[in-house]
Structure formats: structure tokens, C-alpha cells
Design a protein around this motif. Structure first.
Motif, PDB file in Angstrom:
ATOM      1  N   GLY A 469       0.817  -1.202   0.000  1.00 20.56           N
ATOM      2  CA  GLY A 469       0.000   0.000   0.000  1.00 20.56           C
ATOM      3  C   GLY A 469       0.850   1.250   0.000  1.00 20.56           C
ATOM      4  N   GLY A 470       0.214   2.368  -0.284  1.00 16.60           N
ATOM      5  CA  GLY A 470       0.912   3.640  -0.287  1.00 16.60           C
ATOM      6  C   GLY A 470      -0.048   4.790  -0.053  1.00 16.60           C
ATOM      7  N   ARG A 471       0.516   5.933   0.323  1.00 13.51           N
ATOM      8  CA  ARG A 471      -0.294   7.109   0.607  1.00 13.51           C
ATOM      9  C   ARG A 471       0.518   8.365   0.311  1.00 13.51           C
ATOM     10  N   TYR A 472      -0.179   9.364  -0.217  1.00  9.69           N
ATOM     11  CA  TYR A 472       0.431  10.670  -0.426  1.00  9.69           C
ATOM     12  C   TYR A 472      -0.274  11.679   0.477  1.00  9.69           C
ATOM     13  N   ASP A 473       0.527  12.492   1.220  1.00 14.99           N
ATOM     14  CA  ASP A 473      -0.014  13.490   2.129  1.00 14.99           C
ATOM     15  C   ASP A 473       0.558  14.860   1.810  1.00 14.99           C
ATOM     16  N   ASN A 474      -0.298  15.882   1.966  1.00 11.62           N
ATOM     17  CA  ASN A 474       0.106  17.265   1.834  1.00 11.62           C
ATOM     18  C   ASN A 474      -0.402  18.011   3.057  1.00 11.62           C
ATOM     19  N   VAL A 475       0.531  18.587   3.834  1.00 10.12           N
ATOM     20  CA  VAL A 475       0.177  19.288   5.068  1.00 10.12           C
ATOM     21  C   VAL A 475       0.714  20.713   4.962  1.00 10.12           C
ATOM     22  N   ARG A 476      -0.189  21.688   5.048  1.00 12.28           N
ATOM     23  CA  ARG A 476       0.190  23.096   4.889  1.00 12.28           C
ATOM     24  C   ARG A 476      -0.060  23.864   6.181  1.00 12.28           C
ATOM     25  N   PHE A 477       0.992  24.508   6.700  1.00  9.40           N
ATOM     26  CA  PHE A 477       0.919  25.378   7.869  1.00  9.40           C
ATOM     27  C   PHE A 477       0.886  26.829   7.393  1.00  9.40           C
ATOM     28  N   SER A 478       0.008  27.627   7.979  1.00  7.01           N
ATOM     29  CA  SER A 478      -0.083  29.039   7.617  1.00  7.01           C
ATOM     30  C   SER A 478      -0.295  29.868   8.871  1.00  7.01           C
ATOM     31  N   ILE A 479       0.396  31.003   8.952  1.00  8.36           N
ATOM     32  CA  ILE A 479       0.301  31.893  10.120  1.00  8.36           C
ATOM     33  C   ILE A 479       0.062  33.321   9.644  1.00  8.36           C
ATOM     34  N   ASP A 480      -0.939  33.968  10.283  1.00  9.19           N
ATOM     35  CA  ASP A 480      -1.246  35.369  10.010  1.00  9.19           C
ATOM     36  C   ASP A 480      -0.958  36.166  11.275  1.00  9.19           C
ATOM     37  N   ASP A 481       0.089  36.989  11.241  1.00  7.79           N
ATOM     38  CA  ASP A 481       0.517  37.790  12.395  1.00  7.79           C
ATOM     39  C   ASP A 481      -0.392  39.021  12.522  1.00  7.79           C
ATOM     40  N   ARG A 482      -1.038  39.169  13.716  1.00  2.72           N
ATOM     41  CA  ARG A 482      -2.004  40.258  13.891  1.00  2.72           C
ATOM     42  C   ARG A 482      -1.552  41.302  14.901  1.00  2.72           C
ATOM     43  N   ARG A 483      -0.303  41.264  15.345  1.00  4.80           N
ATOM     44  CA  ARG A 483       0.122  42.226  16.363  1.00  4.80           C
ATOM     45  C   ARG A 483       0.171  43.633  15.777  1.00  4.80           C
ATOM     46  N   PRO A 484      -0.663  44.536  16.268  1.00  6.26           N
ATOM     47  CA  PRO A 484      -0.708  45.873  15.663  1.00  6.26           C
ATOM     48  C   PRO A 484       0.507  46.728  15.988  1.00  6.26           C
ATOM     49  N   ALA A 485       1.148  46.493  17.129  1.00  3.33           N
ATOM     50  CA  ALA A 485       2.271  47.351  17.546  1.00  3.33           C
ATOM     51  C   ALA A 485       3.617  46.781  17.125  1.00  3.33           C
ATOM     52  N   ASP A 486       3.599  45.725  16.311  1.00  5.29           N
ATOM     53  CA  ASP A 486       4.845  45.061  15.915  1.00  5.29           C
ATOM     54  C   ASP A 486       5.208  45.490  14.491  1.00  5.29           C
ATOM     55  N   ASP A 487       6.401  46.036  14.312  1.00  2.00           N
ATOM     56  CA  ASP A 487       6.828  46.478  12.989  1.00  2.00           C
ATOM     57  C   ASP A 487       7.173  45.308  12.074  1.00  2.00           C
ATOM     58  N   ASP A 488       7.483  44.137  12.675  1.00  2.00           N
ATOM     59  CA  ASP A 488       7.859  42.965  11.887  1.00  2.00           C
ATOM     60  C   ASP A 488       6.635  42.086  11.674  1.00  2.00           C
TER      61      ASP A 488
END
Length: 752
Positions: A469-488
Motif C-alpha cells: 500500500g501507499g499514501r500521499y499526504d500534503n500538510v500546509r501550515f499558515s500563520i497570520d501575524d495580527r500584532r498591531p504594535a509590531d513592525d515585523d
């Protein structure tokens, strides 16, 4: 503790008293060998028996064989004389008759299979072995009897139970990693690979299947092993049951459950509540769990199951890890840092699921499942307070087909898994365990996984079966930074994809013997918590951490000799690349790094034997050698070191007795060898042996069942560590376990 037993179950009262006296003499004599004893009084007084047990803890030898033999002899002395006294002569012939058991069927392979025909290591634990006369608080009682499985941390509810299978999952700082957990066909494992099992009440489990070794070809990410849990459903006769438990350190647990079958509808529901003051300071916990399942038989070929599970934990304090010096000073103390920041968590979680099954043709089955869940967590850790809102949605579509192929029997299963996890994470500074005014982190995190799998099984001859048997997996991590006082802006994403395969061969040289070999792959991404915890600080995704990958080579044998005598054995070699290793900084925050390459070699043996006259023996042994082959840690070569957190030897031994009157008793011995607590192998956690015993009496009176029970955990008052925090800063590795503790309770059931 005084326990009243019905005298009619014995030949005569004097016979039982002689057995009781013998027990006191035997324990005191056995445990006193090899040391000077000023006096030894032979008596049947309960206080003297307790004193004799106290002497067990003063045995100077710590070697495996000596402690094991002493513990086993004690159990035999406890159980065998009582069993002999309660067994009437006219039942001996009938009790000794061999009983041919039905084949054990498992579904952890993603198809209904006879366990003996699976070319992999699979174990099954019955619900009765999980809860009969036991506290049934966490899953450690059930998993201890499975070879290849090591559990820790059953006493810290803020950190959750730690489970490792062949070493997978040992890195977890909290919760469970590297293992797929399913309950009633719905995954509890998140798309990023982490698990939390607060929503599982062992009192409600009908059976549990454990598939050991990498199986990503079936389950995808974080599949170093699989735990498949099937909860109870309503019996044909409607029933209502309650169970109450009380124990030391403020332990209370109550369970109410009921259900039944009415026409095409099968219903079951349960509500349980747990409270404990904890053995250590600052370890109080409270938990309420609700679980229900409703199955409707749509017609003769299909059914629909609706599932609802919820947990509310208003408090779970975390006493933290101690140094060796602090453990010697006071085992019950909490870490000063944890007291200062009032560490612990508060959570609520609910999950809703639906599973539809249909037999589309002879030996062909379609299965569709969907689920939704939400988890709200407030977590106070040193220096910061974490607020997390998590939503999870997913589904599965699978087709299982059995056909003939050129005159050969074959099975083919194919499917697709889709899941999405959305986390709203906000971190503040911590003021006495509450959020302060300083915002440290504010970001949305999401993980989306999709995986398709195909597995075939063909009988080449009546004695040979091949699986691939076999399997193909795709795992996507995503981050949205919401800090208003952070310049980065730390927003970003990473995608991990992987194909994994599995190949197995099964041979049946005789009716009762199966020999198998397999090769299987796995991969494991870091979880969201591991991805966002960056040693240099800040948010976003850690760019330096990679998934770990493994290949498992295994040979094994499964034997069923009849009469309740079964033997399973396996030898394996696992090669890992980029193994994920946990470490902590001075603030007790957990971070992760990749080791270069590591290797695990091991052996597992499980044996069950009905001895006749109501006696049953079960034992499980595990040998595991895990070492780094290449590992450069900040310029220091750690190649050849042992992987921390994994003992070389694990051993479980249980002897149980069941009488036709409803009386039962059992005792088990658990041994865990020493293991290193850090990558540098500078300090070891000492080996320990724990003995547990329990007894009960289930009496049926008309429609009613009454079952009082009692027991003792850590009967020999062993001093040991319940959990080790791997690579902890400042030497704060150890979480001590309680000594000898007693519990008791009663189960009352009624058929309506």
C-alpha cells in the motif's frame, strides 16, 4: 481496609484464615531475605500484613531480576491461595476444560480483519480489562499490558498522559505526539499531529486496538503507531448503570450511563465527573465528560452513527518538574516557579461526528465520515498566559472491496482524508496565573491536510498472503501575524508533503501459527505549538525545523494454541532521519530541534494463558535500544548517545482470578528500566517496579447487579518518578509519583 466476603463461597472459614496467615508469613519472609531481621511475628492481623508490605520497600537490591521475582511471588501468594480456597471440587473438571475462543477481529488496519491475518503487530485490549475493579481514570492501565507501549504522566492532568509506541511520542512535552488516535471512526489526532485525550473516559471503552510501528501509508502524518478506540453501545436489553469511586488524595469519580436497542435504533449515553486533590502540591484537577452515540439501521445493508463527545475541565493545576535535590527534600512539593505563576489550564472541548456505512455489494463496503470540533483553552505557564481557540473540521471517504483475482482471494481498500485546523492564539505576560497587560503574541494559525491512500491484500496461496500500500499526504501550515504594535510581520506558510509506502508478507505454516514480515514508512511534521515556539523569540514559523521520517523493518509471529493460550512476538529495526527532540529554556518553555539520524532496535513479546480453575496469566515484555547515529548539537557531537526518555526494558505481568460466584481478584507488576533524561546522557531516571492489586464481587439479583470493589496501587510503596521532562533547564526533570494508595467503589446496574 476491611472487606466482607460471603462465607458460603468457601469450604470453611478456617481455611480462609489459614490462607490469610500464610500470606502474612510469606510476604514478610520473602521480603526479608538477604537482610538482618530482629524478629518475625507470624499473625493474621491486618496491621501486621501492612507492616510486612512496608518491609518490601526496604529491599536494597534494585536489579531487575530480584525485584521482579519478589513482586511475582507476592502476587502468586496473594491470588493462588484465595483461588484455591474458593474453588469447589465439583467445578475443577469443568473449569479446566479448554475453551476455543472466537477469532479476534480488528479495524485498526482500516478494514475489518482477523488480527492473526494482519502482517503487523496488533494488540487488542477488552473493556473488562480496562475497568473491572480499576479506577479507570486514564488510559495507562489499559496500555501497560500492550508490549511496545510506554506511558508516563498519569498524575498531571494539566500536561495529559504521555504515550509512546516504539519510542514514537516520547518527545511530547505535553499531550501525545507521533501517534494516531481514533475513537469510533473519528480521528482525535489533529492535522498537525497532536492529540489530547481528556475527552476519553476509560469507563466507556468497549475495546481498544493498538497497531505498533510506523503506518503512515494508512493514516498519514504522525503515524508511529495507531490507537483505535471503540466505545460502548447500547445492549439489546435497555440498562441504566452508575459507578462511584473514592480514593486517597481527594479522589472522587462518578459515572452514570445507559442505553439499549429499540427496533432499528441503538442508543448509548454517559456522563462522568472526576475530582482529585493530587498527590503533589498544586496538582488539583476537575473534569466532566459527556459521551453519546446513536446508531440507526437504515436498511439491511446500511447504518448511520451519530456521535457527540464533550469535556469540561475548569481546573488542572501543573506542579511542574523538580530537580533531584528537590525530590529528595520533599516529593510532594510543587516547583517554586509554578507556584509563582500559578501554572495550570482550563479547557472545554466538544466534538460532533457522523459515520455512514453501506454494503454496496457482496464484500464491498462504502464508508463516509464527517466531524466538527471546538476547543477553548486558557493555559498559564511561567512568564506567559496563553489563550487558544481552536476549530477542527474534517471528513473521510473510503471504499473496501473484496473480490477474486485469478482464483485468488483479494482485498482492496482506498480512501481520502481531509482535515482543517484553525487556531486563534493570543499570548500575554502572566500575573499570578492570569493574563497581564502586555501582548506577546497575536496570530491566526491554520493547518490543512489532505491524504489519499490505497492498499491491497492478496492470498497468493492458502498459506501465503501479500500486502502492499501507499499514501500521499500534503500538510500546509499558515500563520497570520495580527500584532498591531509590531513592525515585523511574521506571517508566512510552509508546506510539507510526503509519499509513504508499506509492504508485508504473511505465512501460515500451521493452523495455529502465523509468521510475517513487513517494511513500513512514516513521517511526522512538527505541530503548530512546535512550529511557532522559536528559541530566538518572536512569532511566525520556525524555519529551522523539519519533519522527521522513519522506516520500520519488522518480523514477527502470532500463535494461538487453543484453550486461551496465545503468543505474539516481534523483532524490529527503525531508522529515523531528523528526529524531533524537545528541550526547555530557563523559563520552562518548550522548543524543538532536529537530530541528524537515529536508530531503534527492539523486541516485543505478549503472552496470555488460561491456567484453568478461573486463573489467567498475561505478560508483555519490551526491549528497546534507541541511539543517535549522527547528532551535532551546538558543535557538540552526541553520536552514539542514547535517545532520552526511552527505557531499555519494560515488563508487565498480571495474574487474575474469576470465580463463578462473581468474585474476582487480580494483581499486576510493572517494571520500567532506567533511561537518560537529556541528550548529553549525563543523568538517568532510575528503574522502578510498581505492584497493583484489586478485588471485587459482582452479584446478580434479579434485574440488578451490585459490584463492590477495592484495590491498592503501588502496593509495595515504591519510590519512583511518574514523568520525566526531557532536556529540562536547571535540572527540573522529575515529577514524582505517589506511594501506596488505596481506592474503593461500587457499581450498580439495572436492566429496565
Amino acid at each position: 481496609m476491611h472487606i466482607a466476603l460471603d462465607k458460603t463461597n468457601f469450604r470453611n472459614k478456617e481455611n480462609l484464615e489459614r490462607q490469610h496467615s500464610f500470606l502474612s508469613i510469606f510476604i514478610h519472609y520473602t521480603m526479608s531475605r538477604g537482610k538482618s531481621v530482629r524478629s518475625m511475628a507470624f499473625t493474621d492481623n491486618h496491621d501486621q500484613i501492612r507492616h510486612a508490605l512496608d518491609q518490601c520497600t526496604r529491599v536494597p537490591e534494585k536489579q531487575f531480576s530480584i525485584r521482579m521475582l519478589i513482586a511475582v511471588f507476592c502476587l502468586v501468594a496473594c491470588i493462588v491461595p484465595v483461588a484455591a480456597a474458593m474453588t469447589e471440587s465439583q467445578e475443577n473438571d469443568a473449569a479446566g476444560t479448554a475453551v476455543q475462543l472466537e477469532p479476534v477481529v480488528v479495524t485498526a488496519t482500516r478494514m475489518v480483519s482477523e488480527a492473526a491475518r494482519v502482517p503487523a503487530a496488533v494488540s487488542m485490549v477488552a473493556g473488562e480489562d480496562i475497568r473491572q475493579g480499576r479506577p479507570a481514570i486514564t488510559l495507562d492501565d489499559a496500555l501497560a499490558r500492550v508490549p511496545g507501549v510506554f506511558t508516563q504522566n498519569e498524575f498531571n492532568f494539566a500536561q495529559d498522559l504521555r504515550i509512546s509506541i516504539r519510542g514514537f511520542g516520547a518527545r511530547a512535552a505535553f499531550g501525545i505526539r507521533g501517534i494516531q488516535i481514533y475513537m469510533d471512526g473519528i480521528p482525535l489526532t489533529l492535522p498537525d499531529g497532536q492529540n489530547a485525550v481528556e475527552i476519553i473516559d476509560p469507563d466507556l471503552i468497549s475495546r481498544m486496538e493498538v497497531m505498533r510501528g510506523p503506518v503512515s501509508a494508512l493514516y498519514g502524518n504522525a503515524s508511529g503507531g495507531v490507537i483505535n478506540i471503540i466505545t460502548q453501545e447500547g445492549p439489546q436489553q435497555t440498562f441504566l448503570e452508575t459507578r462511584g469511586l473514592a480514593g486517597e488524595y481527594g479522589l472522587w469519580k462518578t459515572v452514570v450511563k445507559g442505553g439499549g436497542q429499540q427496533g432499528a435504533v441503538n442508543a448509548f449515553a454517559a456522563l462522568s465527573h472526576l475530582e482529585t486533590g493530587g498527590f503533589r502540591d498544586h496538582s488539583r484537577a476537575e473534569r466532566t465528560v459527556f459521551s453519546s452515540r446513536l446508531r440507526v439501521d437504515m436498511d439491511a445493508h446500511s447504518d448511520l452513527t451519530l456521535l457527540l463527545n464533550a469535556v469540561r475541565m475548569p481546573q488542572a493545576q501543573d506542579p511542574g518538574g523538580l530537580t533531584a535535590a528537590q525530590v529528595d527534600e520533599d516529593r510532594q512539593q510543587a516547583a517554586p516557579l509554578n507556584l509563582l505563576y500559578n501554572t495550570g489550564e482550563e479547557l472545554s472541548e466538544h466534538r460532533v461526528g457522523m459515520v455512514y456505512r453501506r454494503e454496496t455489494a457482496t464484500r464491498q463496503y462504502l464508508e463516509a465520515a464527517g466531524y466538527f470540533g471546538r476547543r477553548d483553552l486558557d493555559n498559564a505557564v511561567p512568564f506567559r498566559f496563553i489563550e487558544l481557540e481552536r476549530k477542527i473540521v474534517g471528513g473521510r471517504l473510503q471504499y473496501d472491496m473484496g473480490t477474486g483475482f485469478f482464483g485468488r482471494d483479494q482485498r482492496l481498500v482506498s480512501g481520502i482524508d481531509i482535515a482543517h485546523q484553525a487556531d486563534d492564539r493570543v499570548n500575554y505576560d502572566s500575573i499570578g496565573g492570569r493574563p497581564g497587560d502586555t501582548l506577546l503574541l497575536d496570530q491566526d494559525e491554520s493547518v490543512t491536510s489532505i491524504g489519499g491512500y490505497l492498499q491491497g491484500e492478496v492470498d497468493l496461496t492458502p498459506a501465503w498472503t501479500i500486502l502492499a500500500g501507499g499514501r500521499y499526504d500534503n500538510v500546509r501550515f499558515s500563520i497570520d501575524d495580527r500584532r498591531p504594535a509590531d513592525d515585523d510581520d511574521d506571517s508566512g506558510s510552509r508546506t510539507f508533503d510526503q509519499f509513504t509506502g508499506r509492504f508485508g508478507l504473511l505465512h501460515a505454516p500451521a493452523r495455529a501459527v502465523r509468521i510475517y514480515a513487513n517494511v513500513a514508512q512514516s513521517f511526522e511534521t512538527p505541530t503548530t505549538t512546535e512550529v511557532v515556539n522559536r528559541p530566538e523569540g518572536g512569532g511566525g514559523i520556525n524555519p529551522d525545523i523539519e519533519p522527521q521520517k522513519a522506516v520500520n523493518y519488522e518480523v514477527g509471529a502470532k500463535m494461538n494454541f487453543g484453550g486461551g493460550f496465545t503468543l505474539d512476538a516481534a523483532l524490529f529495526l527503525i531508522r529515523l532521519r531528523d528526529e524531533l527532540i524537545a528541550f526547555r529554556d530557563d523559563t520552562d518553555r518548550v522548543f524543538y530541534r532536529n537530530a541528524g539520524e537515529s536508530r531503534r532496535t527492539g523486541a516485543e513479546i505478549g503472552l496470555t494463558k488460561n491456567l484453568g480453575q478461573g486463573l489467567r496469566l498475561h505478560t508483555a515484555y519490551t526491549y528497546l535500544n534507541a541511539e543517535f547515529e549522527t547528532f551535532d548539537k551546538a558543535g557538540v557531537d552526541l553520536s552514539g548517545n542514547q535517545v532520552p526518555g526511552l527505557p531499555h526494558h519494560l515488563w508487565f505481568f498480571e495474574l487474575s482470578y474469576q470465580h463463578h460466584s462473581g468474585f474476582y481478584t487480580s494483581g499486576d507488576v510493572r517494571y520500567a528500566g532506567s533511561f537518560y533524561v537529556d541528550d548529553e546522557n549525563t543523568l538517568k531516571n532510575e528503574a522502578y517496579t510498581v505492584v497493583n492489586a484489586r478485588l471485587g464481587l459482582a452479584r446478580h439479583i434479579g434485574r440488578w447487579t451490585l459490584e463492590p470493589f477495592a484495590g491498592a496501587d503501588n502496593l509495595l510503596d515504591e519510590t519512583y518518578i511518574a514523568n520525566v521532562r526531557i532536556n529540562a533547564a536547571g535540572g527540573r526533570y522529575f515529577e514524582p509519583a505517589p506511594g501506596r494508595t488505596f481506592f474503593g467503589g461500587i457499581r450498580i446496574a439495572c436492566q429496565l
